[in-house]
Design an enzyme around this catalytic site. Sequence first.
Site, PDB file in Angstrom:
ATOM      1  N   ASP A   1       0.073  -7.531  -3.063  1.00 32.53           N
ATOM      2  CA  ASP A   1       1.093  -6.580  -3.494  1.00 32.53           C
ATOM      3  C   ASP A   1       1.109  -5.437  -2.477  1.00 32.53           C
ATOM      4  OD1 ASP A   1       0.923  -8.296  -5.682  1.00 32.53           O
ATOM      5  OD2 ASP A   1       1.258  -6.702  -7.154  1.00 32.53           O
TER       6      ASP A   1
ATOM      7  N   LYS B   1       8.971  -5.922  -6.138  1.00 34.90           N
ATOM      8  CA  LYS B   1       8.280  -5.231  -7.225  1.00 34.90           C
ATOM      9  C   LYS B   1       8.713  -3.777  -7.257  1.00 34.90           C
ATOM     10  CE  LYS B   1       3.481  -4.008  -8.452  1.00 34.90           C
ATOM     11  NZ  LYS B   1       2.054  -4.236  -8.157  1.00 34.90           N
TER      12      LYS B   1
ATOM     13  N   LYS C   1       9.083  -8.299 -10.062  1.00 31.19           N
ATOM     14  CA  LYS C   1       7.977  -7.775 -10.851  1.00 31.19           C
ATOM     15  C   LYS C   1       8.185  -6.298 -11.168  1.00 31.19           C
ATOM     16  CE  LYS C   1       2.998  -6.813 -10.788  1.00 31.19           C
ATOM     17  NZ  LYS C   1       1.739  -6.910 -10.038  1.00 31.19           N
TER      18      LYS C   1
END
Lengths: 311, 484
Positions: A147, A211, A247
Site C-alpha cells: 500500500d 485506495k 479500497k
Amino acid sequence: MIIDGSEGDLKRFLDDLPPVDQVGADARAAMLATRSIKTTSKAWAIDMAISMVDLTTLEGADTPGKVKALCAKAVRPDPTDLTVPSVGAICVYNDMVKIAREELDLIGGRKIPVAAVSTAFPSGRASIEVKKQDTQDALNAGASEIDMVIDRGAFLSGKIGKVFEEIKIVKDICGEKAHLKVIFETGELVTYDNVRKASYLAMLAGADFIKTSTGKVNPAATAPVVLVMLEAVRDYFALTGIKIGVKPAGGIKTTKDAIKQLVLVNETAGSDWLNPSLFRIGASSLLNDLLMQRMKLRTGHYASANYVTID
Amino acid sequence: MSDFEYANAPESKAIAKISQSYDLFIGGKFIKPKKGKSFNTINPATEEVLAKIAYADELDIDIAVSHAKLAYTKVWSKLPAKERGKYLYRIARILQERAREFAVVETLDNGKPIRESRDTDIPLAAAHFFYHAGWADKLEYAGLGNKPKSLGVVGQIIPWNFPLLMLAWKIAPALATGNTVVLKPAETTPLTALLFAEVCQQAGLPDGVVNIVTGDGITGAALVNHPDINKIAFTGSTEVGKSIARSISATKKSATLELGGKAANIVFEDAAVDEAVEGIVNGIFFNQGHVCCAGSRLLLQENIMDEVLEKLKKRMSLIRVGDPMDKNTDLGAINSLEQLRRIKDLASTGDSEGANRWSPECKLPTKGYWFAPTIFTGVSQSHRIAREEIFGPVLSVLTFRTPAEAIEKANNTMYGLSAGIWSDKGSKILWAAKQLKAGVIWSNTFNKFDPASPFGGYKESGWGREGGRHGLAGYLTSDAKVSK
C-alpha cells in the site's frame, strides 16, 4: 497504449477527462445511502464485508504481541462461530510484516495476505531511493500487497510526471510478487476532479488497486470520493478491459457504513467488483461491529461488547 | 460470487389508517354530498380499492363556497395577520409530525415510490407552509404595494402527480395572504387532501377557511363557474387550463394556471458527464415522469452522444421498477389506466414515426399500471414525441451541433415551463439561461424545488407564478405588483 508515457501526454489525457460536478456527485452518493438493506441481503452483505476487511494496525505503539493478536482475529474473527469468513488481509507497517506473515502461516491463515504500507507512509515525503528500499524491505519480509502513498505535494504542484514515475518504479519492484495499492490521501487532494485525475494516473502507472486514504487524515473515505473512484475503475475497464480494485480506508466504522460502501459498488462499478479481489475496506474497529450485527441477525438480539473479542 | 440482491424492504401500510369512505370537508366538518353519490379511489400499483369518496356536484360546491365566503367575511379577513401565520406554522408542524403517515397514504393512492413521497413530497409540502407562515404578517414588505388586500374566496384545482405538495403550493399562499379556499383534489388521488382536512381540524383552523370537495372534471367546472369565486388557481393539463381561461374570460375572476411542459434538458460537450446522466435520469424518471416540468426532451451535443447514451443506458438498467411501498424502488406505478393508455399511445407514435425505442430489461408486475423506463433515440423536432407532453417515463433524445442550435431547438415548442443546462463553463450557462424561454431553468441539476423560488411558465405552460414573493401577488388585489 492509451498514453505514450511522456508527462505532456499524461497531462493531456488527464485534462481531457470529463469534470466531476461536486453537487451532483454528493447528491448521487446521498441517494444511494438511502438504500434499505434488510434480512437476507444484510446477512449476505455482512459476510461479504468481513471478507473484504483489510484488518489494520498502523500505530507507533504496535508490538509483535499486538500484531499476533490481530492475526488470530483475521483468521477466525469469531471463535465461537466458524462460519464467519476470514478477513481480506492484514495491513501493518513494514517492520511488522515478517511477524504477521509467520504468525498467519502458523495459525492456519496461509491464504491471508499481508499488506505493508510503504513509500514513507503516511506522508510520502522521502527520496525515491528511500521509497524503493522501503518497498523492497516489505517484499523481503513476505508482504504480498504493497500500500504505497503518492507524493501529494508533487501532485498538487502539477508535477504529475513525478507521481506517475514513482508509482511505476514501485510497481516494477512489486513485479509478480505483490499487488500494488496506490493511496491518494483524498482528504489532501480535496476536489473530486483531483480524485478522478489521481485515479486515472495511478491506473495508467500500473496500480492494481486505488485506495482513498492513509487513515491519518480527515476526511477519508467519504461516499462521494469512493463513488468517483468507482466510476473511474468502471470507465477504465470499458476503455482497457482491465479491472482495477478500489479500497476505501478511514472512517468506515459501522456495519451501516460498510453496507453503504457495498451499495455504492453494486450500483456504480457493478457486481463484478463485489469481491475481495476487487474491493477492500481498510479498517480496524469495523470488524467487531460487523460481528455484532451478524450475531444480532442470527440470534435476534444484541450481545454486549464482551461477546466479541478485542484485538 | 452471487449478486447483491436487495431483499424486500417494504414500508408498513399499518402506519396509515385509511377509512372505508370519506365525505366532503365543508365548514370544518365532514358532510355527506346532497345526492349521496360517490366514486372509488384505487391503489394503481395493485388496482385494489382504497376508499369510497364522496362526489360533489354543483349543489355541494355552492354550499362549500358559501361556507368559504362566510368564513372570509366573518372570521379570516378580520383576523390579525400574525394570527393567520400561527395557524400556518401549526399546520406545517403537524405535517412534519405526521409525515410518515402522509407519505404512506400518498404512495398508496398515487403509486409513486415511498422514497420520493418520504424524501420529497411531504417535506416540501411542510416547507411551503413554513415559508408562507412567515409571510402572513409581512405582506406590506413584499414589494406588492402599501396595503395589499386579499381577494376573497379562491377556487383551487390540483393534479394527481404531487397531490399533497400541490395542495400546499395552493393553500399555503392563499391562507397567508388572507383568502379562504375551496379546493378540489384530483379524482384519482383525493386521500392526502382528505387527510389534510383532518390536519385543519387538528390545528383548530376556523371552520370554512379550508374546504375540500372531491369529484371529477364536472365538479371542477362547477367550482370554476361559481359566481362567488374570486380567483381560480389551477394546475393540470393545458387543455383544461384553456377551458378555464375561456369560462372566466367575461368575469372579474383572476386566475393562475400552471399547465403542461416539454422541457429541454441540454447537455453540452463540456458537461460533467456522470452527473449529467444522473440529471437526465432524475429529470425524466422522477415520479414516473408525471412531472409538468420533466426534462422530457434531451438535447445532446452530437459529439458526446455515443458516450452519454452508453452511460445513460447502463444507468437506466439500474432503475428499480416495482412495488412503490418498497424503500428501494426508484420507479413506481403509473397513476391510472387512462394515463397508461395515453403514454402507450404516444410512445407508439414514436415507433411509427421512425424513432428507436429502448428500455432496459425489467420485470413489470402483472397487477396494476406499469410502464418501463424508455428512451427514444433518432428523434427530430417534427416527431410527435418531441412536441407533445407524454407525462410518463419516456425520454426523447435529440442532438445539436452548436450552442445556438441547442437554444433554437429548445425554444421551438408551444410550452415554456422549464429547462436544464449541463455545462462546466459558467459563462455558457449564463448565456444559455438568458436565451431560453422557460419559467424555471436549472443548471447542472434538475427538478429542484424550493418554496422561496417562483415557479410557472411561458406560452402554453401557463399564467402567473407560484411560490416566492411573486407567488404572493396572485392572491392579492390586482394593483399589487412585484416591484422589480
